[in-house]
Design a protein around this motif. Structure first.
Motif, PDB file in Angstrom:
ATOM      1  N   LEU A   1     -85.082 -37.215 -65.623  1.00  0.00           N
ATOM      2  CA  LEU A   1     -85.543 -38.572 -64.957  1.00  0.00           C
ATOM      3  C   LEU A   1     -84.643 -39.398 -64.442  1.00  0.00           C
ATOM      4  CD1 LEU A   1     -88.066 -40.167 -64.645  1.00  0.00           C
ATOM      5  CD2 LEU A   1     -87.929 -40.863 -66.778  1.00  0.00           C
ATOM      6  N   ALA A   2     -83.480 -39.578 -65.093  1.00  0.00           N
ATOM      7  CA  ALA A   2     -82.602 -40.491 -64.879  1.00  0.00           C
ATOM      8  C   ALA A   2     -81.726 -40.017 -63.617  1.00  0.00           C
ATOM      9  CB  ALA A   2     -81.381 -40.629 -65.906  1.00  0.00           C
ATOM     10  N   VAL A   3     -81.675 -38.662 -63.295  1.00  0.00           N
ATOM     11  CA  VAL A   3     -81.079 -38.269 -62.026  1.00  0.00           C
ATOM     12  C   VAL A   3     -82.096 -38.510 -60.966  1.00  0.00           C
ATOM     13  CG1 VAL A   3     -80.619 -35.798 -60.765  1.00  0.00           C
ATOM     14  CG2 VAL A   3     -79.271 -36.638 -63.127  1.00  0.00           C
ATOM     15  N   LEU A   4     -83.318 -37.945 -61.241  1.00  0.00           N
ATOM     16  CA  LEU A   4     -84.221 -38.151 -60.168  1.00  0.00           C
ATOM     17  C   LEU A   4     -84.170 -39.697 -59.603  1.00  0.00           C
ATOM     18  CD1 LEU A   4     -87.082 -35.944 -61.523  1.00  0.00           C
ATOM     19  CD2 LEU A   4     -85.713 -35.567 -59.425  1.00  0.00           C
ATOM     20  N   SER A   5     -84.311 -40.442 -60.546  1.00  0.00           N
ATOM     21  CA  SER A   5     -84.210 -41.905 -60.164  1.00  0.00           C
ATOM     22  C   SER A   5     -83.053 -42.339 -59.487  1.00  0.00           C
ATOM     23  CB  SER A   5     -84.287 -42.927 -61.497  1.00  0.00           C
ATOM     24  OG  SER A   5     -83.002 -42.957 -61.958  1.00  0.00           O
ATOM     25  N   GLN A   6     -82.111 -41.782 -59.436  1.00  0.00           N
ATOM     26  CA  GLN A   6     -80.980 -42.166 -58.386  1.00  0.00           C
ATOM     27  C   GLN A   6     -80.786 -41.240 -57.188  1.00  0.00           C
ATOM     28  OE1 GLN A   6     -79.004 -44.810 -59.407  1.00  0.00           O
ATOM     29  NE2 GLN A   6     -80.686 -44.608 -60.651  1.00  0.00           N
ATOM     30  N   LEU A   7     -81.822 -40.440 -57.022  1.00  0.00           N
ATOM     31  CA  LEU A   7     -81.880 -39.753 -55.817  1.00  0.00           C
ATOM     32  C   LEU A   7     -83.042 -40.299 -54.700  1.00  0.00           C
ATOM     33  CD1 LEU A   7     -81.129 -36.023 -57.187  1.00  0.00           C
ATOM     34  CD2 LEU A   7     -79.505 -37.553 -56.195  1.00  0.00           C
ATOM     35  N   ARG A   8     -83.226 -41.484 -54.709  1.00  0.00           N
ATOM     36  CA  ARG A   8     -84.108 -41.857 -53.610  1.00  0.00           C
ATOM     37  C   ARG A   8     -83.089 -42.106 -52.473  1.00  0.00           C
ATOM     38  NH1 ARG A   8     -86.501 -46.197 -57.480  1.00  0.00           N
ATOM     39  NH2 ARG A   8     -84.620 -45.948 -58.544  1.00  0.00           N
ATOM     40  N   THR A   9     -82.168 -42.391 -52.734  1.00  0.00           N
ATOM     41  CA  THR A   9     -81.112 -42.325 -51.227  1.00  0.00           C
ATOM     42  C   THR A   9     -79.987 -41.125 -51.753  1.00  0.00           C
ATOM     43  OG1 THR A   9     -79.298 -43.718 -52.588  1.00  0.00           O
ATOM     44  CG2 THR A   9     -81.111 -44.801 -51.423  1.00  0.00           C
ATOM     45  N   PRO A  10     -79.628 -40.567 -50.611  1.00  0.00           N
ATOM     46  CA  PRO A  10     -78.809 -39.194 -51.099  1.00  0.00           C
ATOM     47  C   PRO A  10     -77.366 -39.746 -51.824  1.00  0.00           C
ATOM     48  CG  PRO A  10     -79.389 -39.741 -48.509  1.00  0.00           C
ATOM     49  CD  PRO A  10     -79.804 -40.827 -49.189  1.00  0.00           C
ATOM     50  N   GLN A  11     -77.121 -38.815 -52.581  1.00  0.00           N
ATOM     51  CA  GLN A  11     -75.680 -38.955 -53.472  1.00  0.00           C
ATOM     52  C   GLN A  11     -75.214 -37.400 -53.591  1.00  0.00           C
ATOM     53  OE1 GLN A  11     -74.945 -41.939 -54.766  1.00  0.00           O
ATOM     54  NE2 GLN A  11     -76.710 -42.735 -53.972  1.00  0.00           N
ATOM     55  N   TYR A  12     -73.905 -37.490 -53.621  1.00  0.00           N
ATOM     56  CA  TYR A  12     -73.184 -36.229 -53.889  1.00  0.00           C
ATOM     57  C   TYR A  12     -72.804 -36.478 -55.350  1.00  0.00           C
ATOM     58  CZ  TYR A  12     -68.940 -39.248 -53.080  1.00  0.00           C
ATOM     59  OH  TYR A  12     -67.995 -40.190 -53.227  1.00  0.00           O
ATOM     60  N   GLY A  13     -72.255 -35.301 -56.112  1.00  0.00           N
ATOM     61  CA  GLY A  13     -72.425 -35.155 -57.261  1.00  0.00           C
ATOM     62  C   GLY A  13     -71.522 -36.189 -58.125  1.00  0.00           C
ATOM     63  N   TYR A  14     -70.132 -36.706 -57.511  1.00  0.00           N
ATOM     64  CA  TYR A  14     -69.505 -37.592 -58.326  1.00  0.00           C
ATOM     65  C   TYR A  14     -70.031 -39.067 -58.089  1.00  0.00           C
ATOM     66  CZ  TYR A  14     -65.483 -40.207 -59.648  1.00  0.00           C
ATOM     67  OH  TYR A  14     -64.543 -41.218 -60.280  1.00  0.00           O
ATOM     68  N   SER A  15     -70.788 -39.161 -56.917  1.00  0.00           N
ATOM     69  CA  SER A  15     -71.203 -40.588 -56.517  1.00  0.00           C
ATOM     70  C   SER A  15     -72.543 -40.846 -57.707  1.00  0.00           C
ATOM     71  CB  SER A  15     -71.944 -40.835 -55.332  1.00  0.00           C
ATOM     72  OG  SER A  15     -73.002 -39.912 -55.013  1.00  0.00           O
ATOM     73  N   LEU A  16     -73.066 -39.469 -58.025  1.00  0.00           N
ATOM     74  CA  LEU A  16     -74.431 -39.762 -58.960  1.00  0.00           C
ATOM     75  C   LEU A  16     -73.755 -39.747 -60.319  1.00  0.00           C
ATOM     76  CD1 LEU A  16     -77.476 -39.286 -59.247  1.00  0.00           C
ATOM     77  CD2 LEU A  16     -77.056 -36.803 -59.228  1.00  0.00           C
ATOM     78  N   VAL A  17     -72.861 -39.283 -60.758  1.00  0.00           N
ATOM     79  CA  VAL A  17     -71.956 -39.391 -62.098  1.00  0.00           C
ATOM     80  C   VAL A  17     -71.733 -40.741 -62.273  1.00  0.00           C
ATOM     81  CG1 VAL A  17     -70.112 -39.004 -63.427  1.00  0.00           C
ATOM     82  CG2 VAL A  17     -71.314 -37.075 -62.390  1.00  0.00           C
ATOM     83  N   GLN A  18     -71.239 -41.576 -61.000  1.00  0.00           N
ATOM     84  CA  GLN A  18     -70.591 -42.798 -61.267  1.00  0.00           C
ATOM     85  C   GLN A  18     -71.752 -43.895 -61.480  1.00  0.00           C
ATOM     86  OE1 GLN A  18     -68.249 -42.971 -57.799  1.00  0.00           O
ATOM     87  NE2 GLN A  18     -66.730 -43.530 -59.084  1.00  0.00           N
ATOM     88  N   LEU A  19     -72.913 -43.639 -60.653  1.00  0.00           N
ATOM     89  CA  LEU A  19     -74.110 -44.407 -60.921  1.00  0.00           C
ATOM     90  C   LEU A  19     -74.842 -44.391 -62.013  1.00  0.00           C
ATOM     91  CD1 LEU A  19     -76.115 -43.848 -57.482  1.00  0.00           C
ATOM     92  CD2 LEU A  19     -75.366 -45.979 -58.190  1.00  0.00           C
TER      93      LEU A  19
END
Length: 115
Positions: A19-37
């Motif tokens: 759920l946390a990952v899905l919540s951050q993918l409303r805008t395009p993210q790459y792996g490292y940016s996703l980890v940081q968010l």
């Protein structure tokens, strides 16, 4: 920490990470940016957990990916698909409902312990 507790915590965390990952993918993210968010929100996730999760979400058609090769280092970006957005919104609604119910149960436990 006991092995059993560690196992139960991992099990509890598994669904919340999706759920946390899905919540951050409303805008395009790459792996490292996703980890940081996620880390900025207090949620730690290892890359060894993140990338298999992203591949699974892509296979389930919740997420789409594309390569950006405009910079010197190519990056694979992930974003919610239309279907993924629908599923995310349903999961979010269910999470909020369940969290309220669970909070009610656990708050009652705290009241019992303080007596």
């Amino acid at each position: 920490m006991s092995i059993l507790l560690n196992s139960l915590l991992t099990e509890l965390r598994r669904g919340t990470l999706t759920l946390a990952v899905l919540s951050q993918l409303r805008t395009p993210q790459y792996g490292y940016s996703l980890v940081q968010l996620l880390e900025q929100s207090g949620i730690s996730i290892d890359q060894s957990t993140l990338y298999p999760l992203l591949r699974r979400l892509e296979k389930q058609e919740l997420v789409t990916s594309s390569w950006d090769t405009s910079e010197s280092r190519p990056r694979k970006y992930y974003v919610l698909s239309e279907y993924g957005m629908e599923i995310f919104l349903q999961l979010k609604k269910e999470w909020i409902r369940s969290s309220k119910e669970m909070y009610g149960l656990l708050k009652g436990e705290e009241d019992d312990e303080s007596n």
